[in-house]
Motif scaffolding. Structure first.
Motif, short mmCIF file in Angstrom:
data_model
loop_
_atom_site.label_atom_id
_atom_site.label_comp_id
_atom_site.label_asym_id
_atom_site.label_seq_id
_atom_site.Cartn_x
_atom_site.Cartn_y
_atom_site.Cartn_z
N PHE A 178 0.84 -1.20 0.00
CA PHE A 178 0.00 0.00 0.00
C PHE A 178 0.88 1.25 0.00
O PHE A 178 2.00 1.23 0.48
CB PHE A 178 -0.97 0.01 1.18
CG PHE A 178 -0.34 -0.18 2.53
CD1 PHE A 178 -0.01 0.90 3.32
CD2 PHE A 178 -0.11 -1.46 3.02
CE1 PHE A 178 0.56 0.72 4.57
CE2 PHE A 178 0.46 -1.64 4.28
CZ PHE A 178 0.80 -0.55 5.06
N LYS A 179 0.34 2.29 -0.58
CA LYS A 179 1.12 3.52 -0.77
C LYS A 179 0.17 4.70 -0.92
O LYS A 179 -0.90 4.56 -1.49
CB LYS A 179 1.98 3.39 -2.04
CG LYS A 179 2.73 4.66 -2.45
CD LYS A 179 3.83 5.00 -1.45
CE LYS A 179 4.50 6.34 -1.78
NZ LYS A 179 5.32 6.30 -2.98
N ASN A 180 0.57 5.85 -0.38
CA ASN A 180 -0.17 7.07 -0.70
C ASN A 180 0.81 8.10 -1.24
O ASN A 180 1.99 8.10 -0.91
CB ASN A 180 -0.93 7.61 0.51
CG ASN A 180 -0.02 8.27 1.52
OD1 ASN A 180 0.59 7.58 2.33
ND2 ASN A 180 0.09 9.58 1.49
N GLU A 181 0.32 8.94 -2.10
CA GLU A 181 1.15 9.97 -2.73
C GLU A 181 0.42 11.31 -2.63
O GLU A 181 -0.79 11.38 -2.79
CB GLU A 181 1.40 9.63 -4.20
CG GLU A 181 2.11 10.72 -4.97
CD GLU A 181 3.16 10.18 -5.92
OE1 GLU A 181 3.56 10.92 -6.83
OE2 GLU A 181 3.59 9.03 -5.74
N THR A 182 1.19 12.36 -2.35
CA THR A 182 0.63 13.71 -2.38
C THR A 182 1.17 14.46 -3.58
O THR A 182 2.34 14.33 -3.92
CB THR A 182 0.97 14.49 -1.10
OG1 THR A 182 2.40 14.58 -0.98
CG2 THR A 182 0.41 13.81 0.14
N HIS A 183 0.31 15.22 -4.21
CA HIS A 183 0.71 16.07 -5.34
C HIS A 183 0.12 17.46 -5.13
O HIS A 183 -0.53 18.01 -6.00
CB HIS A 183 0.21 15.47 -6.66
CG HIS A 183 1.31 14.90 -7.50
ND1 HIS A 183 1.26 14.86 -8.87
CD2 HIS A 183 2.50 14.36 -7.16
CE1 HIS A 183 2.37 14.30 -9.33
NE2 HIS A 183 3.13 13.99 -8.31
N ASN A 184 0.38 18.03 -3.96
CA ASN A 184 -0.22 19.32 -3.62
C ASN A 184 0.25 20.42 -4.56
O ASN A 184 -0.55 21.18 -5.11
CB ASN A 184 0.11 19.69 -2.17
CG ASN A 184 -0.37 18.63 -1.19
OD1 ASN A 184 -1.21 17.81 -1.52
ND2 ASN A 184 0.18 18.64 0.01
N HIS A 185 1.56 20.54 -4.72
CA HIS A 185 2.11 21.63 -5.55
C HIS A 185 1.75 21.50 -7.02
O HIS A 185 1.24 22.45 -7.62
CB HIS A 185 3.64 21.71 -5.37
CG HIS A 185 4.31 22.57 -6.39
ND1 HIS A 185 4.19 23.94 -6.38
CD2 HIS A 185 5.10 22.25 -7.44
CE1 HIS A 185 4.89 24.44 -7.40
NE2 HIS A 185 5.44 23.44 -8.05
N PRO A 186 1.95 20.33 -7.65
CA PRO A 186 1.57 20.24 -9.07
C PRO A 186 0.08 20.48 -9.30
O PRO A 186 -0.30 21.11 -10.30
CB PRO A 186 1.96 18.79 -9.44
CG PRO A 186 2.98 18.39 -8.43
CD PRO A 186 2.59 19.10 -7.17
#
Length: 712
Positions: A316-324
């Motif tokens: 399992f994995k989570n990713e954040t892409h707040n800036h893009p």
């Protein structure tokens, strides 16, 4: 030869009215009467005798579309196209369809644009509002219809060398750092200068950009590695709670590291990971897979399949892409879920379950209230939802829970989180140390300029001009390509031949291949490209999506390329593992990168923070306080009327939860299927019947977290 097509939806299938009302209301354009949209395609080297076939079979749906020879008249016409070098999925898909239709379309090049036709009383100010709203300078521009030439491909210039760099004094080095717009700190640059002084040479442009990428916060979490000194806590109940937790942390460190604990600095990374390390050291977490390769958390589980039990790896994995997502909502959110998928996929696991969590300020906010240098909240929220759902739906990923949180703090920076679960039979996974002579294959999409500087851009302090300066930083997703990768990795014979794998995300070739082994000889000329004219530096750091780097034994090359070709994927030998400890990159006969592993792995200069004193939150302002009221009905109505309790079913309906037919809990349940579930639950992707399921859940309260991160 050039042909141009204008494709418009027939009136009964067009969304003109809804589009008109949305723009009229949001942009306060009382004089706007009607909006129409047409797709514009430019075809180069298209066989004239096959044009009608292409129009009827590829570019139009005869039921819903009609073709025009020219744009209809309008009071104001705005035609928008992707920036040169940006990945255009519409044009790429059309080109692929043409080649499937007939081999004669092999040389045909397709570009696309969108024509907006406005009718009404629109003065210059109204037209500027429309241009500003519809054109995001990060990814698009106004198209000149009079120019029918194919954008030329320019030959790339040689990679420059920074002569005199190692001789700069402190002031010169500080000025050099500012002039080159680096994400690294001046101390990092001084650390690099000492390396080149010892080497007796000056760096190339590519070497500096590779190090800036390698050491970025995005790739190395350098902020979390900052050494903390002189930590003190408030003299209060809150401070006592912090001090007790800190004492517990120190005791865990001693249990894990023994006498070596005293020499290890305090860091945020240590604080975040010590509990797991302590549990592992004291006999817990033995089901966690430990490997030098893992890009996602990997746990051994027993899975029942047709009445038999066998070991699987659950990842399992989570990713954040707040800036893009903040600067390019559609592409940023799309590649958020795409990046989350690629991490367990690189661990050979099939991704079958997802959850999307986002944070926004009030999307109903008037456009006039938009902060300088920012996109309107509605543009970000709607564009991000469209990007995340489009990518997940195209790749075929079941998304079982979709939640958006609303808080004014997100006006400063949108939150975009993609979380996924994946699984694979343990027997299909091999974890080996690469040996000299092993080959590195690049599998999947080609390389372009999209994503150049993404890792450093998201690690750099932002300002009001960031929106205009970051045009190349946001990657462009290509979900059909990643879907092919997913199918390829489910092939047991293919998966078992992979010694080590890394996905292409932040850092591109420099990081994805650079992390696979201590010694590597990379041939950048062999890297497949979307178009000609890319420089050596761009090839080294481009974050173009949907690519994998795998290490295999040399004797497996032919069979691995055959497996990839069966899924219509390229598998190109781009690097070889070497016996030394140097990362080498060659381009057009020149060695443009030669960096010792000791420098790369140093992660730059040490960062120190002295006098660390957590701020004490105001107890009176705590959102945890319960306000007593006799009129509980009115209080309940007020609470339910807030954005925090908004109905989000419309948002959730954009995502497909049913892919794979393994959904255990529908996103909305109850008698009327209107009650949101508390978690995403799916069966594992076994070939036979199974009773094993995975549960993915989250918890978050933005009001509490804004008041006190500790309590949050």
């Amino acid at each position: 030869m050039h042909q141009r097509l204008y494709i418009e939806k027939r009136p009964e299938y067009a969304d003109d009215h809804a589009l008109t009302e949305r723009l009229k209301t949001r942009l306060d354009l009382a004089g706007l009467q009607r909006v129409r949209r047409l797709a514009v395609y430019d075809l180069y080297d298209c066989p004239a005798e096959l044009l009608d076939l292409a129009v009827s079979r590829v570019f139009t749906d005869p039921v819903t579309d009609r073709t025009r020879d020219a744009l209809p008249e309008a009071d104001y016409t705005l035609v928008i196209e992707p920036l040169p070098g940006q990945y255009d999925q519409r044009a790429d898909s059309a080109g692929q369809c043409l080649r499937l239709l007939d081999d004669a379309f092999a040389p045909t090049v397709v570009t696309s644009a969108t024509a907006w036709l406005f009718e009404g009383n629109l003065d210059d100010a109204a037209r500027e509002k429309l241009r500003t709203h519809l054109i995001n300078p990060i990814d698009s521009r106004e198209k000149n219809l009079a120019d029918t030439s194919l954008p030329p491909h320019h030959a790339a210039s040689p990679v420059p060398r920074y002569d005199g760099f190692r001789a700069l004094d402190a002031d010169g080095l500080a000025a050099w750092h500012a002039a080159h717009g680096l994400a690294m700190t001046p101390a990092d640059l001084a650390h690099i200068q000492r390396y080149y002084q010892a080497e007796g040479r000056d760096p190339s442009e590519t070497e500096i950009r590779v190090l800036d990428t390698y050491w970025s916060d995005h790739c190395r979490h350098t902020t979390f590695a900052t050494q903390l000194h002189d930590i003190c806590f408030p003299d209060s109940a809150f401070g006592q709670a912090l001090a007790a937790d800190y004492a517990d942390y120190r005791a865990q460190r001693e249990a894990v590291y023994g006498e070596a604990a005293a020499a290890r600095p305090d860091t945020l990374m240590e604080l975040a990971t010590i509990d797991a390390k302590h549990r592992r050291a004291t006999g817990g977490l033995q089901d966690v897979e430990v490997s030098a390769e893992i890009n996602a958390c990997s746990v051994y589980v027993d899975v029942d399949e047709d009445g038999k039990t066998r070991p699987w790896l659950l990842q399992f994995k989570n990713e954040t892409h707040n800036h893009p997502t903040e600067i390019e909502p559609y592409g940023g959110a799309a590649t958020c879920i795409g990046g989350a998928i690629r991490d367990p996929l690189s661990g050979r696991a099939y991704v079958y379950q997802a959850m999307r969590i986002s944070g926004s300020a009030d999307p109903r906010e008037p456009y006039a209230a938009t902060l300088p240098g920012k996109l309107p909240q509605a543009v970000i929220a709607e564009g991000a939802a469209a990007g995340a759902s489009s990518y997940g739906n195209q790749i075929g990923l079941a998304t079982g829970q979709i939640v958006e949180y609303y808080h004014e703090g997100f006006k400063a920076k949108h939150m975009e989180v993609g979380a996924v679960v994946a699984a694979v039979p343990a027997e299909n996974v091999r974890r080996d140390t690469p040996q000299a002579g092993d080959l590195v294959l690049l599998i999947g999409g080609a390389t372009g300029r999209d994503g150049c500087g993404g890792a450093t851009g998201s690690s750099r302090a932002q300002h009001t001009d960031s929106l205009h300066e970051s045009a190349a930083e946001v990657q462009k997703g290509n979900p059909p390509e990643e879907r092919k990768l997913q199918r390829l990795y489910r092939n047991p014979d293919f998966a078992r031949r992979i010694k080590r794998c890394n996905d292409f995300g932040a850092g591109g070739v420099a990081v994805a291949i650079g992390e696979l082994a201590d010694g590597l000889d990379i041939n950048l000329d062999a890297v497949p490209v979307k178009y000609q004219g890319l420089s050596g530096t761009e090839l080294a750091i481009s974050e173009s999506q949907e690519r994998m780097a795998i290490v295999i034994a040399a004797e497996d090359l032919a069979v691995m390329q055959a497996h990839a070709a069966a899924e219509n994927l390229d598998a190109t030998h781009v690097a070889t593992v070497t016996a030394d400890d140097t990362l080498t990159m060659r381009w057009q006969g020149d060695t443009i990168v030669s960096l010792k592993r000791s420098l790369l792995d140093s992660n730059g200069a040490e960062n120190h923070q002295h006098g660390v004193a957590p701020a004490e939150p105001d107890p009176a302002a705590s959102p945890l306080n319960i306000t007593k009221t006799d009129n509980w009905v009115d209080a309940l109505k007020t609470q339910l009327a807030s954005l925090a309790h908004a109905d989000q079913k419309g948002l959730g309906d954009r995502f497909d939860h049913s892919v794979g037919a393994s959904c255990v809990l529908l996103p909305y349940g109850g008698k009327h299927q209107r009650t949101p579930v508390e978690a995403s639950v799916y069966q594992l992707p076994t070939d036979g019947k199974t009773h094993t399921a995975s549960i993915l859940a989250h918890g978050y309260n933005p009001a509490v977290s804004a008041w006190s991160p500790y309590h949050g």
